[in-house]
Design an enzyme around this catalytic site. Structure first.
Site: not given
Ligand code: 6R9
Length: 689
Positions: A557-561
């Site tokens: 993931r590149v997001d905050d997941v």
């Protein structure tokens, strides 16, 4: 003495000229081993499908894949309508347009529709259609209890009867087409039965993984306002008994306080776990499944619905606190899950299929229940823990049922038994690293079985990038190439499509039938999260690189997941649980590499003034997360933080926290933009306290 075959089967297809670069393999001079010949060693870059496997496969060659892929991209309407009309039952055909879409926010609202105007029913296609085709006495479900020695089976016709009884009961308590039903059940047969019963009458199920806490359950109940909640009194997981009904009771009180009251709580008495006499009960609201459902008729008319009517809701974690209600509709999802299942696992009527996922997650929706059942497959459901009563349990089960297709997360166990029955392996949920891949291939599959490393998401409904086992040479750790109809693109931070060997953000161009249509009650968030970051594309939230041979490698993931054992958890969700603790002033959560779970949850916590760091506080913070979200979201580490590293505008610099968590202290990068650079040294000093 490995039998290496250099460039053994590689042949260039002539039909690749007009294909997107995402589907073109240019393999050259790689060390390869052929399926079944020898184990894949660390030097082998490629595993080739054997002639023996390919000969019997649905897609027997790279050439055939490329032909089909090309057709699916050049003429999606023709490709998908051909499959939809030949392999499914439609009460009435769709209109002139097979699909219509707008994936570009600059051109107005995002809209995806497939087979609109077509009238069908997914439950009918799973059960009645297969029974009419002669599968009445075929085993639909094998059920294996947590306790070795307890099991059960249902044939397709028995399953249909059970589904109809529940469907009739649900109608009798007023559940109608379009109504939501929340399901909080473990892996009993009653879980797929419930899903199918809802589908039969056009009700929208929202299955909540039975590891979520009462607060998470309440949040979902408040969001979708169900007519009925379906649960069971308790379940055994490993040696532990979990009192699910108590959790539901608390959730129903909680949601009633927020203005949403539920009239009916249908409760299955799971006798192996808890007798009804010991179950807390609210007269009037609570009803024992066994007291009512078996009294209803074993046939039930189907509610015919539009292809674009909702099929189910499934909440998933995003990068902000509130879970997102991913909505899938009927026709496209049906066609897509069935087709991906069939090709990615090279499904045969004689297969015994086991997917270890829980129906509380998308994998359990698409590849325990709908995809396999639409194919008339024999499906194994396992109630319990993979390592109970010992680490060999999974392999015992494979041998007991002669499982031929085994689909699981890379988070795996130890070797012990022969798994001769296995034919195809599948992997999902997180990137599988090359050495784990080789282990899975060599040890579990005896270097005989191709691995389908399936990359996809709750949002995509079904597989997006996956090997087709008879067609592609496989590279350990790569999800390989897109499924039919899928156009993955890798873009840079400006949204520019990259070509050839590259690395960046993974997006998808154009729609595919299984795509989700909205976030329930929040179409704007749907557009903002998935379609605004890179206008013109669906943004997956994942990083990806493509190598010189065209293979895709997912990088996380590149997001905050965070992805813990294949469970998606938003860092913001864990943070908001932590800060709800009266002694927590501030918290920041990041993912760290974890030996067993893929990623672990690492929390930096600043206690409120005057409160000192203590083991007691640590435990109580972890407990808070367990009760608010669920045990699977409990932080692996609490790192005490006198303060958090922030920019002058007050933004927490997670980049730095990730490096501290990973102990990559020489890679902290530029810390001079911090409001107080001294914070970093303080954090490093406290790392192992
Ligand atoms: C099906 C499922 C989706 C996220 C996804 C990605 C990760 C899933 C993967 C994989 C690498 C694979 N993911 N499969 N990463 N290789 N084969 O897991 O859905 O729970 O929504 O998670 O999981 O990061 O974005 P979901």
């Amino acid at each position: 003495n490995h039998n290496h075959n250099h460039n053994h089967h590689f042949r260039h297809a002539d039909s690749t000229a007009s294909l997107p670069s995402s589907a073109v393999a240019k393999i050259s001079h790689l060390k390869a081993v052929v399926l079944g010949d020898a184990p894949a060693s660390e030097e082998d870059d490629v595993v080739l499908p054997s002639h023996e496997f390919s000969r019997q496969a649905l897609v027997p060659s790279q050439q055939k894949y490329l032909e089909m892929y090309k057709a699916s991209i050049e003429n999606p309407a023709g490709f998908w309508s051909g499959i939809a009309s030949s392999e499914f039952y439609w009460k009435q055909g769709w209109g002139d347009q097979v699909y219509s879409e707008n994936l570009d926010v600059r051109r107005g609202n995002i809209k995806i529709e497939w087979f609109k105007g077509g009238i069908t029913n997914v439950c009918y296609n799973c059960l009645d259609r297969n029974i009419d085709a002669g599968l009445a006495d075929k085993i639909a479900l094998y059920w294996e209890s947590n306790e070795p020695g307890f099991d059960a089976t249902l044939t397709y016709s028995q399953l249909l009867q059970r589904v109809c009884q529940l469907a009739n009961y649900l109608k009798s308590v007023g559940v109608r087409k379009g109504d939501a039903v929340v399901v909080y059940l473990p892996m009993l047969m009653e879980l797929p039965i419930t899903m199918l019963a809802c589908t039969r009458i056009g009700a929208v199920h929202s299955v909540v993984f039975a590891g979520f806490s009462s607060e998470s359950l309440a949040q979902r109940i408040v969001d979708c306002k169900p007519k009925v909640v379906i649960t069971c009194n308790a379940v055994k997981r490993g040696p532990k008994t979990i009192f699910l009904k108590d959790i539901v009771d608390a959730a129903l009180i909680d949601s009633a306080n927020k203005g949403i009251s539920v009239d009916v709580c249908l409760t299955y008495e799971n006798q192996l776990a808890l007798k009804r006499e010991k179950t807390k009960w609210k007269e009037g609201r609570d009803i024992w499944w066994e007291d009512v459902v078996p009294k209803y008729p074993t046939s039930c008319d189907v509610e015919w619905v539009d292809a674009e009517d909702p099929l189910f809701l499934l909440y998933t974690s995003g990068s902000t606190g509130k879970p997102k209600g991913v909505l899938h509709t009927t026709g496209g999802y049906m066609v897509y899950t069935a087709t991906t299942f069939k090709y990615a696992f090279d499904y045969k009527d004689s297969d015994v299929y086991w997917c270890t996922a829980d129906c509380g997650w998308i994998t359990g929706h698409s590849y325990v229940t709908y995809g396999p059942m639409l194919n008339g497959a024999t499906i194994l459901l396992y109630e319990g823990a993979p390592n109970y009563p010992d680490p060999g349990r999974c392999w015992d089960i494979v041998d007991k049922y002669k499982v031929t297709i085994f689909y699981t997360a890379p988070t795996l166990y130890v070797t012990r038994y022969s798994r001769k029955s296995l034919r195809v392996l599948g992997s999902v949920g997180e990137p599988i690293n090359p050495s784990a891949w080789r282990w899975f291939f060599n040890v579990v599959g005896g270097s005989r079985c191709p691995i389908s490393d399936t990359w996809w998401q709750t949002e995509t409904g079904g597989f997006m990038i996956t090997p087709l086992p008879g067609a592609w040479p496989q590279k350990p750790g790569s999800a390989t190439f897109p499924f039919f109809g899928v156009q993955p693109v890798i873009v840079d931070e400006k949204g520019v499509e990259l070509d050839g060997e590259c690395s960046g953000y993974l997006c998808v161009k154009s729609s595919w039938p299984g795509a989700f249509r909205t976030l329930y009650g929040d179409h704007e968030r749907y557009e903002t999260t998935y379609f605004k970051p890179f206008p013109g594309y669906y943004f997956t939230g994942d990083g990806c690189s493509r190598d010189k041979d065209g293979y895709h490698w997912l990088t996380g993931r590149v997001d905050d997941v965070i992805n813990v054992s294949g469970h998606r958890i938003g860092t913001a969700e864990v943070e908001s649980a932590l800060v709800s603790h009266p002694q927590c002033a501030e918290a920041a959560v990041v993912g760290v590499e974890h030996q067993v779970k893929g990623q672990g949850i690492y929390a930096f916590v600043t206690p409120v003034e005057g409160i000192s760091y203590s083991e007691e506080l640590r435990k109580s913070l972890i407990l808070t997360v367990r009760t608010q979200i669920g045990a699977f979201a409990a932080p692996d580490k609490i790192h005490w933080a006198p303060a958090l590293p922030k920019t002058r505008s007050g933004k927490i610099m997670r980049r730095i926290l990730r490096k501290i968590a990973a102990r990559q202290l020489d890679e902290l990068g530029d810390t001079s933009t911090l409001a107080d650079p001294g914070v970093v040294d303080q954090l490093i000093k406290l790392a192992d306290t």
